[in-house]
Design a protein around this motif. Sequence first.
Motif, PDB file in Angstrom:
ATOM      1  N   UNK A 230       1.520 -13.892  -4.522  1.00  0.00           N
ATOM      2  CA  UNK A 230       2.232 -12.620  -4.670  1.00  0.00           C
ATOM      3  C   UNK A 230       1.352 -11.509  -5.242  1.00  0.00           C
ATOM      4  N   UNK A 231       0.106 -11.815  -5.540  1.00  0.00           N
ATOM      5  CA  UNK A 231      -0.797 -10.782  -6.045  1.00  0.00           C
ATOM      6  C   UNK A 231      -0.957  -9.635  -5.050  1.00  0.00           C
ATOM      7  N   UNK A 232      -1.117  -9.901  -3.728  1.00  0.00           N
ATOM      8  CA  UNK A 232      -1.178  -8.773  -2.790  1.00  0.00           C
ATOM      9  C   UNK A 232       0.060  -7.886  -2.856  1.00  0.00           C
ATOM     10  N   UNK A 233       1.224  -8.492  -3.087  1.00  0.00           N
ATOM     11  CA  UNK A 233       2.465  -7.720  -3.179  1.00  0.00           C
ATOM     12  C   UNK A 233       2.424  -6.821  -4.413  1.00  0.00           C
ATOM     13  N   UNK A 234       2.000  -7.370  -5.539  1.00  0.00           N
ATOM     14  CA  UNK A 234       1.944  -6.604  -6.786  1.00  0.00           C
ATOM     15  C   UNK A 234       1.003  -5.415  -6.644  1.00  0.00           C
ATOM     16  N   UNK A 235      -0.167  -5.648  -6.065  1.00  0.00           N
ATOM     17  CA  UNK A 235      -1.174  -4.593  -5.982  1.00  0.00           C
ATOM     18  C   UNK A 235      -0.759  -3.518  -4.985  1.00  0.00           C
ATOM     19  N   UNK A 295       6.163  -1.051   1.934  1.00  0.00           N
ATOM     20  CA  UNK A 295       6.764  -1.872   2.994  1.00  0.00           C
ATOM     21  C   UNK A 295       5.808  -2.932   3.514  1.00  0.00           C
ATOM     22  N   UNK A 296       4.519  -2.773   3.245  1.00  0.00           N
ATOM     23  CA  UNK A 296       3.551  -3.725   3.787  1.00  0.00           C
ATOM     24  C   UNK A 296       3.424  -3.601   5.294  1.00  0.00           C
ATOM     25  N   UNK A 343       6.426 -11.003   1.821  1.00  0.00           N
ATOM     26  CA  UNK A 343       7.416  -9.951   1.593  1.00  0.00           C
ATOM     27  C   UNK A 343       6.950  -8.621   2.183  1.00  0.00           C
ATOM     28  N   UNK A 344       6.503  -8.658   3.418  1.00  0.00           N
ATOM     29  CA  UNK A 344       5.971  -7.460   4.054  1.00  0.00           C
ATOM     30  C   UNK A 344       6.258  -7.487   5.553  1.00  0.00           C
ATOM     31  N   UNK A 345       6.281  -6.306   6.161  1.00  0.00           N
ATOM     32  CA  UNK A 345       6.464  -6.213   7.601  1.00  0.00           C
ATOM     33  C   UNK A 345       5.287  -6.850   8.338  1.00  0.00           C
ATOM     34  N   UNK A 346       4.085  -6.685   7.811  1.00  0.00           N
ATOM     35  CA  UNK A 346       2.927  -7.281   8.461  1.00  0.00           C
ATOM     36  C   UNK A 346       3.056  -8.799   8.525  1.00  0.00           C
TER      37      UNK A 346
END
Length: 364
Positions: A230-235, A295-296, A343-346
């Motif tokens: 989840x680090x990519x989500x946080x950043x 939104x990713x 947790x992203x569209x990508x």
Amino acid sequence: MDTRIPGFAGIVALGLTLLSRPASAHVDYVTEGPGDALDALDFALSVLSDPVNAAIFGVSGLAVTGGLAAYIWIRPTIADIVILRDVLVGYSDLVPWMLRLSVGLPLVGAGFQGYLFAPTVTFDPSTNPVARVLFIGLGFTLLFGLATRIVTTIGLLTFGWALSVDPGVVLAMEYVPAFLALLILGGGRPSADHMLQQVAGTDGTYYSRVDPVHHLKGFLDVTTARYREYVPVIVRVGMGVTFVYLGLIQKLADPGRALLVVEKYDLTAVVPVDPGMWVLGAGLTEMLVGLVLIAGFMTRGAAAVSFVLFTTTLFGLPDDPVLAHITLFGMASAVFTMGAGPLSFDDWFGRPAGADQETGVSAD
């Protein structure tokens, strides 16, 4: 990796960046005093009521929308892009190092120059040596990667204290997601934590007999492992929220202050459009990039566009404090390396055909 990087970066950089170039700075960093009190909605309507301005916005919006739609429709699975994605995934273990540099350097600068995270919230280092030593100490220990999780916890508490002292610290809100990411990842490598852990974890070494905390670090690495994905989500979300704040609050909601930037640097001589177009263009572009990051969606492309915004800002505004932007530069580098994460569209819809799921960030 998202195969839409070239299309997104090229289209948005061409269609929108010209309207937002140097005006995309933190407005408070380069202006003094409030601007004219202008109603945000009335200001936007007055700018768009000009047929020329409305035409520029309309054509730009259609060009960007059409370009994105066309690219999504025809996007192929390009071997070059897949290879690039795999290379970037291979750099994931360097993300803690990127984040440590991007947080450590500005903290050292803040301590020496005398400000609390945001350059607009100052203190006198000669009369407040504790704050100076605190910021310099936090910065250097993060640069070395020594006791990273402990230091980032202190950093988060310090940010909370500074925010209670002066709400203006919110301008530097990007520190929070960077601290949280490091709290999960630890120092990574290269770092003093990794080096000492390797020595302390080897039987028969002298250091393993005297180091009282290396077992704790190993425990924390195991404990936080489940959260690394989840680090990519946080950043990216933290970076996106920062962009939305800068675009909405700093520019669109306070156009009078933003107009001071246009006037101060004579930006209408760079691109001969109405000053209001600069303000709306900068605000809307930053909001768009921020929402895309949150939104990713086309995440690595959005990170590339953010590099364009930061770079043109630093070249266009000579007195804009460089240190104040290093954290965002580092976060953009991390987002470009990691991609959107879960947790992203990508992740849900943007995976190239035949591509595997991207792995989580490694702390080692």
